[in-house]
Design an enzyme around this catalytic site. Structure first.
Site, PDB file in Angstrom:
ATOM      1  N   SER A 144       0.780  -1.268  -0.201  1.00  9.08           N
ATOM      2  CA  SER A 144      -0.165  -0.060  -0.096  1.00  9.08           C
ATOM      3  C   SER A 144       0.886   1.258   0.090  1.00  9.08           C
ATOM      4  CB  SER A 144      -0.621  -0.164   1.187  1.00  9.08           C
ATOM      5  OG  SER A 144      -1.520   1.129   1.486  1.00  9.08           O
ATOM      6  N   TYR A 157      -2.910  -0.543  10.140  1.00  6.70           N
ATOM      7  CA  TYR A 157      -2.969  -0.871   8.737  1.00  6.70           C
ATOM      8  C   TYR A 157      -1.435  -0.269   8.238  1.00  6.70           C
ATOM      9  CZ  TYR A 157      -3.990  -0.632   3.770  1.00  6.70           C
ATOM     10  OH  TYR A 157      -3.932  -0.720   2.333  1.00  6.70           O
TER      11      TYR A 157
END
Length: 254
Positions: A144, A157
């Site tokens: 990501s 995350y």
């Protein structure tokens, strides 16, 4: 040269493949000739996705990756059916949005489990099969922008994706002697269920649009090409690397 991109005769596992980025990647590998096991816990969506492809090389495994017994059953099932595993894509991921000062331990543990621990355990199981077979293989993690940048209110995350990025480099180092390559694909802002809140909010959408050099949000099938490249012999001298598919997000200056 085009044959370098062929995945004919290869067997792949893609997690989180019922929809979104995982579906786009799995369909890309399938289109390049691989037999692909679409893995997801969303049984109706998974079965609908695989059946709609009308391709005998598209297979499904319903599994909740947070349940160790279901996770551990994936590799033996594929080996029993196919006798080999050549490609693993660790795509499945979750997030929990809470201010960092309020982020619960429960949410932290859930996110780190799915986004970091599960990819390690599945990579380990697949690597053992690849080592025994002696033919090498390719493992691809989906990271990501959060592996590089601070993102608000998602500490678990970003920690998990940063950890996954670095995990790939250690696994690449450890398994190079077995001809197993390990690389990362880092999506930018893609149109998926996870980003629906941002895409549907005009203010948030504009703030993200303004960061993209290529003036559009990504689609899951934008990840197919990089995945095929990293899974195939076209990238046979590439390991431990990060490819960001982000419309120029990370590279854009002021």
């Amino acid at each position: 040269m085009s044959n370098q991109f062929s995945l004919n005769g290869k067997v792949a596992i893609v997690t989180g493949a019922a929809r979104g980025n995982g579906k786009g990647i799995a369909e890309g590998l399938l289109g390049a000739g691989a037999t692909v096991y679409f893995v997801d816990m969303l049984q109706p969506e998974l079965e609908e996705t695989v059946q709609a492809l009308k391709n005998e090389k598209a297979k499904s495994i319903v599994a909740d990756l947070s349940v160790r017994a279901e996770l551990d059953a994936i590799v033996p099932f594929v080996l029993k059916n196919e006798g080999r595993i050549d490609i693993l894509v660790n795509n499945a991921g979750i997030t929990a949005v809470q201010p960092s000062e309020e982020h619960t331990e429960e949410n932290w543990d859930k996110v780190l489990l799915i986004n970091l621990k599960v990819p390690f355990l599945l990579s380990q199981a697949v690597a053992r099969a690849m080592i025994e077979k002696g033919a090498g293989g390719s493992i691809i993690n989906v990271t990501s922008l959060g592996a590089e940048l601070g993102l608000a209110n998602v500490p678990g995350y970003t920690a998990s994706k940063g950890g996954l990025k670095q995990l790939a480099k250690t696994l690449a180092f450890d398994w190079a002697k077995h001809h197993i390559r390990v690389n990362n694909i880092g999506p930018g802002y893609m149109k998926t269920n996870m980003t629906r809140g941002s895409f549907g909010n005009p203010e948030l959408k504009k703030s993200r649009d303004d960061r993209m050099m290529l003036a559009r949000w990504g689609e899951p099938n934008d990840l197919a090409g990089p995945a095929v490249f990293l899974a195939s012999d076209a990238s046979s001298y590439i390991t431990g690397q990060d490819i960001y598919v982000d419309g120029g997000w990370l590279a854009k200056g002021v």
